[in-house]
Design an enzyme around this catalytic site. Structure first.
Site, mmCIF file in Angstrom:
data_model
loop_
_atom_site.group_PDB
_atom_site.id
_atom_site.type_symbol
_atom_site.label_atom_id
_atom_site.label_comp_id
_atom_site.label_asym_id
_atom_site.label_seq_id
_atom_site.Cartn_x
_atom_site.Cartn_y
_atom_site.Cartn_z
ATOM 1 N N LYS A 75 33.097 31.122 32.761
ATOM 2 C CA LYS A 75 33.038 31.837 34.035
ATOM 3 C C LYS A 75 32.288 33.164 33.951
ATOM 4 C CE LYS A 75 37.335 29.990 35.826
ATOM 5 N NZ LYS A 75 38.735 30.406 35.877
ATOM 6 N N GLU A 110 42.916 35.077 33.150
ATOM 7 C CA GLU A 110 41.490 35.368 33.407
ATOM 8 C C GLU A 110 41.303 35.952 34.806
ATOM 9 O OE1 GLU A 110 39.324 31.728 32.692
ATOM 10 O OE2 GLU A 110 40.444 31.471 30.823
ATOM 11 N N HIS A 133 40.258 40.230 36.408
ATOM 12 C CA HIS A 133 39.272 40.650 37.417
ATOM 13 C C HIS A 133 39.846 41.665 38.407
ATOM 14 C CE1 HIS A 133 36.016 37.834 36.473
ATOM 15 N NE2 HIS A 133 36.928 36.922 36.245
#
EC number: 2.6.1.121
Lengths: 325, 325
Positions: A118, A188, A192
């Site tokens: 990603k 994950e 962010h």
């Protein structure tokens, strides 16, 4: 028949094995988790391995085809008969995928590797391996999941109508019934959020993740995420990376998507008209379907490239995935 | 710099020349219409050629680079310096594109050919030339316009989320201010109407076309059209051709599209969910932008294939188009 290996047997690896099971063109011959591996040229059985993994914690316990090993990836590369691997590994630590790629390069193995990475920085680490991958006879396709992957490819197609691309905006909606099936993925996502980074998110205990999700009623809203769609579209010559933005809403307590995942490509046509093409995913399609389907589609395309002697690093924006029956 | 030739200088060929003009990666070096051709390695000028064509009826009148010829295609192949041609020729007669392909094969010319063919039967004629194209060192990309082309490629991408494809439905909306700029295209559309066929539509005078359009208030509604999206998706292994349907509404008196052009891909995911992905074109994009953009995107991709020694026939569903800057 394409012999497929899976590295990783968490939520993504298990979904990949299920996607693979009914395919007539592919056979699942190898799998590795961090405690062991299993391999059989005649094919591995999904139901058996899932049970063993859940009961005993590693595919290495499979009798007689499993072996426990503290360097399972290195071992499976040597021992298994595989044309292409799907690297269904956690995205974290950020250097992990490039480290695994180096293991393949150093092993002398030749074939196809596909990841569903990603982060931009993770893809950039692979870009640095371009020459080594070529010399090793490895065809590596990176960013081949949902986003980047499916949506990046759709954006590359959509861009064709325009003389100039003004922006590419990806907005995803993800709904999962229970975040504990996707422990790595959710960490994950948390990385962010404002105030978090990869290190901090990785270090969180399950209790801490749960506490954070309680504060937001299970919803994670993500904006301007570091997503490799940007570098992939830039490499494909479509637009500079600052014109690509990725955001989304993840509901960790409801399998229904909070919004329809879509990519919008806005540009100027040769006549000077500004317009937007939109590619929208059906709400009933899961993250697993939108990641694993493309991953194997790119793996099949990678096999075609490899057979023609085309090696090196490619992204999902450069290669047309092939449909796997 | 990719040297590009255009065969045909009607509505589509002229739009293609306009699309090409600002491109930094491509140079327009040759053009042929049915009365002559023009070629210049240093590049042809769009404005000059448009004026000559409208005034004198053929690009062959361009001084000093034009030549009048009754076998202009044969001549331009021999005389011009071209890496790839866009065959912006009428789809009718239905055997025309395969005949032109044979002229290239017989000439000994090596390079890339791209068409924006529409009909299944026309693409099938090209499929029969697969071996001859390969032996001739020609990389031929067929069905590379809007539909088939852009939308077929989007469907091939969308299919990746599904284990099985139930149907692909393409619905286009076209609005043109004045049908007389697209005489050939409109006759092709009329040929799809009940009670009409290719022969009958081709034989119609402009007055007869005008009379038909007066009856329908300028609107042509087309259903279950013979469109090569079906054979292209079948060849790509995505679904059998009977699961692909194409229809649309053409407004010949209004540049505004009567509906947003879209493709819907419905399938079953590995979990057994039925869902639909949708790719929708922005209404402000013209038919010319959606045909010529992809055509040159595929031409650039074809050049990459050709340089790697990959020859033969490919469709828009098999190759990722490249963005032309």
């Amino acid at each position: 028949m394409i012999k497929v290996g899976l590295l990783g047997f968490g939520g993504l690896g298990q979904a990949a094995a299920r996607v693979l099971a009914p395919k007539g063109e592919m056979i699942w011959t190898a799998v590795a988790d961090h405690k062991g591996y299993a391999q059989n040229k005649a094919g591995l059985d999904y139901d058996t391995l899932i049970k063993i993994y859940h009961k005993q914690g590693s595919v290495g316990f499979l009798a007689p085809d499993g072996i426990l090993s503290s360097h399972s990836i290195q071992d499976v590369i040597k021992q298994a008969s595989v044309d292409g691997y799907f690297l269904a590994l956690p995205n974290l630590p950020n250097t992990f995928m490039a480290d695994v790629a180096r293991q393949f390069i150093n092993s002398g193995w030749r074939g196809v590797l596909v990841d569903a990475l990603k982060r931009t920085s993770a893809v950039e680490q692979l870009l640095a391996l371009q020459d080594e991958l070529q010399q090793a006879g490895i065809t590596y396709l990176t960013g081949c999941g949902a986003t980047p992957g499916l949506l990046t490819a759709a954006a590359a197609i959509a861009a064709q109508s325009y003389a100039e691309i003004h922006n590419v905006t990806i907005t995803f909606g993800v709904g999962i019934a229970n975040w504990e099936a996707y422990r790595a993925t959710i960490r994950e996502d948390i990385a962010h959020l404002p105030g978090y980074d990869v290190e901090k998110a990785t270090a969180m205990t399950d209790v801490e993740v749960e506490a954070l999700l309680n504060e937001t009623n299970g919803i994670l809203t993500l904006e301007n995420m570091e997503h490799a769609d940007d570098v992939m579209l830039e490499l494909a010559g479509i637009c500079s990376r600052d014109r690509v933005s990725v955001g989304g809403v993840v509901d960790t307590r409801n399998p229904k998507k909070p919004l329809s995942t879509n990519v919008k490509v806005t540009g100027r046509t040769f006549e000077g008209k500004i317009s937007t093409h939109t590619f929208t995913l059906g709400d009933e399609t899961s993250m697993a379907a939108n990641v694993c389907g493309p991953a194997f589609g790119y793996l099949k395309a990678g096999i075609s490239l490899h057979r023609r002697g085309i090696y090196g690093l490619f992204t999902a924006a450069e290669v047309m995935p092939q449909f796997v029956r």
